[in-house]
Design an enzyme around this catalytic site. Sequence first.
Site, PDB file in Angstrom:
ATOM      1  N   CYS A  74       0.154  -2.440  10.412  1.00  0.00           N
ATOM      2  CA  CYS A  74       0.067  -0.984  10.593  1.00  0.00           C
ATOM      3  C   CYS A  74      -0.622  -0.598  11.909  1.00  0.00           C
ATOM      4  CB  CYS A  74      -0.661  -0.345   9.423  1.00  0.00           C
ATOM      5  SG  CYS A  74       0.224  -0.569   7.868  1.00  0.00           S
ATOM      6  N   HIS A 105      -2.789   6.830  12.105  1.00  0.00           N
ATOM      7  CA  HIS A 105      -1.848   6.110  11.236  1.00  0.00           C
ATOM      8  C   HIS A 105      -1.779   6.867   9.919  1.00  0.00           C
ATOM      9  CE1 HIS A 105       0.206   3.194   8.918  1.00  0.00           C
ATOM     10  NE2 HIS A 105      -0.853   2.746   8.270  1.00  0.00           N
ATOM     11  N   ASN A 112       3.844   5.872   4.274  1.00  0.00           N
ATOM     12  CA  ASN A 112       3.269   4.926   5.239  1.00  0.00           C
ATOM     13  C   ASN A 112       4.404   4.101   5.846  1.00  0.00           C
ATOM     14  OD1 ASN A 112       1.995   2.853   6.576  1.00  0.00           O
ATOM     15  ND2 ASN A 112       0.525   2.406   4.939  1.00  0.00           N
TER      16      ASN A 112
HETATM   17  O1  UT7 Z   1      -1.420   1.047   6.087  1.00  0.00           O
HETATM   18  C1  UT7 Z   1      -2.159  -0.103   5.883  1.00  0.00           C
HETATM   19  C2  UT7 Z   1      -3.435   0.183   5.287  1.00  0.00           C
HETATM   20  N1  UT7 Z   1      -3.292   0.586   3.903  1.00  0.00           N
HETATM   21  C3  UT7 Z   1      -3.967   1.580   3.463  1.00  0.00           C
HETATM   22  O2  UT7 Z   1      -4.633   2.237   4.211  1.00  0.00           O
HETATM   23  C4  UT7 Z   1      -3.959   1.856   1.989  1.00  0.00           C
HETATM   24  C5  UT7 Z   1      -5.350   2.017   1.532  1.00  0.00           C
HETATM   25  N2  UT7 Z   1      -5.514   2.287   0.136  1.00  0.00           N
HETATM   26  C6  UT7 Z   1      -5.093   3.445  -0.460  1.00  0.00           C
HETATM   27  O3  UT7 Z   1      -4.468   4.298   0.130  1.00  0.00           O
HETATM   28  C7  UT7 Z   1      -5.501   3.646  -1.890  1.00  0.00           C
HETATM   29  O4  UT7 Z   1      -6.437   2.667  -2.256  1.00  0.00           O
HETATM   30  C8  UT7 Z   1      -4.310   3.612  -2.885  1.00  0.00           C
HETATM   31  C9  UT7 Z   1      -3.482   4.859  -2.722  1.00  0.00           C
HETATM   32  C10 UT7 Z   1      -3.478   2.381  -2.658  1.00  0.00           C
HETATM   33  C11 UT7 Z   1      -4.860   3.599  -4.320  1.00  0.00           C
HETATM   34  O5  UT7 Z   1      -5.720   4.692  -4.533  1.00  0.00           O
HETATM   35  P1  UT7 Z   1      -7.155   4.459  -5.175  1.00  0.00           P
HETATM   36  O6  UT7 Z   1      -7.749   5.799  -5.336  1.00  0.00           O
HETATM   37  O7  UT7 Z   1      -7.894   3.488  -4.312  1.00  0.00           O
HETATM   38  O8  UT7 Z   1      -6.802   3.875  -6.600  1.00  0.00           O
HETATM   39  P2  UT7 Z   1      -7.157   2.439  -7.220  1.00  0.00           P
HETATM   40  O9  UT7 Z   1      -6.420   1.359  -6.535  1.00  0.00           O
HETATM   41  O10 UT7 Z   1      -8.645   2.311  -7.319  1.00  0.00           O
HETATM   42  O11 UT7 Z   1      -6.556   2.629  -8.659  1.00  0.00           O
HETATM   43  C12 UT7 Z   1      -7.027   3.649  -9.555  1.00  0.00           C
HETATM   44  C13 UT7 Z   1      -6.144   3.642 -10.783  1.00  0.00           C
HETATM   45  C14 UT7 Z   1      -5.920   2.257 -11.360  1.00  0.00           C
HETATM   46  O12 UT7 Z   1      -5.906   2.367 -12.751  1.00  0.00           O
HETATM   47  P3  UT7 Z   1      -7.187   1.908 -13.624  1.00  0.00           P
HETATM   48  O13 UT7 Z   1      -7.414   0.470 -13.277  1.00  0.00           O
HETATM   49  O14 UT7 Z   1      -8.300   2.804 -13.157  1.00  0.00           O
HETATM   50  O15 UT7 Z   1      -6.738   2.165 -15.025  1.00  0.00           O
HETATM   51  C15 UT7 Z   1      -4.545   1.893 -10.895  1.00  0.00           C
HETATM   52  O16 UT7 Z   1      -3.897   0.977 -11.741  1.00  0.00           O
HETATM   53  O17 UT7 Z   1      -4.828   4.154 -10.448  1.00  0.00           O
HETATM   54  C16 UT7 Z   1      -3.848   3.222 -10.932  1.00  0.00           C
HETATM   55  N3  UT7 Z   1      -2.672   3.312 -10.084  1.00  0.00           N
HETATM   56  C17 UT7 Z   1      -1.652   4.163 -10.316  1.00  0.00           C
HETATM   57  N4  UT7 Z   1      -1.468   5.085 -11.262  1.00  0.00           N
HETATM   58  C18 UT7 Z   1      -0.312   5.800 -11.222  1.00  0.00           C
HETATM   59  C19 UT7 Z   1      -2.388   2.589  -8.971  1.00  0.00           C
HETATM   60  N5  UT7 Z   1      -1.191   2.958  -8.472  1.00  0.00           N
HETATM   61  C20 UT7 Z   1      -0.718   3.926  -9.291  1.00  0.00           C
HETATM   62  C21 UT7 Z   1       0.454   4.701  -9.302  1.00  0.00           C
HETATM   63  N6  UT7 Z   1       0.615   5.632 -10.270  1.00  0.00           N
HETATM   64  N7  UT7 Z   1       1.427   4.583  -8.362  1.00  0.00           N
END
Ligand code: UT7
EC number: 2.3.1.180
Length: 323
Positions: free
Chosen positions: A113, A250, A280
Amino acid sequence: MRRAIIRGTGHYLPERIVENSWFEDKLETSDEWIRSRTGIERRHFAAEGQTTSDLGIRAARAALERAGMAIGDIDGIILATSTPDFTFPATATIVQAGLGMSRGFAFDVQAVCAGFVFALANADAMIRAGQADRILVIGAETFSRIMDWTDRGTCVLFGDGAGAVVLEAQDGAGTSDDRGILASDLNSDGKYRELLYVDGGVSATGTVGKLRMQGNLVFRHAVEKLASTAHTALGRAGLTGADVDWLVPHQANLRIISATAQKMGLPLDKVVLTVADHGNTSAASIPLALSVADGAGRFAPGQVLLTEAIGGGLSWGAVVLRW
Ligand code: UT7
């Protein structure tokens, strides 16, 4: 002192638009979750048989047209991608042939990225060193090809697209009042590989592989490292956050973008946002954002633009330029 000026920007997005709701009957997810956690509303996916080079060629043609240049004016192509058409040759050479260019150089840069920021900084260094007068810098990706469609934590985040800029050498006074790229800062730390990687490759597995990410850990690194690299690049240019007219980040996650802007003291109306419509697009996201904003006439000559990105590696960096 030679400076690298942006003479033109261009982009291309595949025709197929996929709304968040498309995922709802395939995965346990919702439009509401995707919007509120990422700011993403829709993304474009390349058609079957449509390659990264196809997208890159279209974006490059658009940038050349805005620059008022022909392909014969260009001395080299640097293309940032992590989703090349083939293992080799470089996708840049496929774009080169597609554009009808048979002189100069063409090579790929792989910093995921952060790829466009790395490509732009390298093109700037080559122009300042006198190795080229005009370079096409492209970011082009087809991340839909490396998605695990059963992993809701990743497959809802990414999209396909390409953006390009034409850089041209111009003499400047060597001060921060010059037009063109003023400073950059590039970083990598390979010990963080496990946070964001593809689980296949030529030498390791002989397969293409799928993207794997520990999103919440990448998130934490992103906010801290983006603010820090932006600060370093601005310092090298003799500028501060107060001098920035436009942040062109980005486009991974609106929450990361907002937190970084806040750390830099920048209001969101000084930030170019395309994440809602593009998702993204990895190395394509910054040149896409530049081209969309430029096409809408948002940048005025003399304004200071700051680009920053972080991705797999981890690799991260920033480029400061005066429009
Ligand atoms: O471009 C390269 C660099 N990449 C990035 O910059 C991405 C960086 N990370 C992010 O943007 C975020 O971490 C995400 C959008 C990927 C995830 O958001 P988050 O607020 O960090 O959520 P999390 O990973 O801590 O997950 C929270 C909950 C989890 O459920 P539990 O374990 O709390 O029950 C996940 O399983 O959200 C769940 N979850 C979803 N729920 C519904 C993860 N993906 C989804 C989804 N729909 N698509």
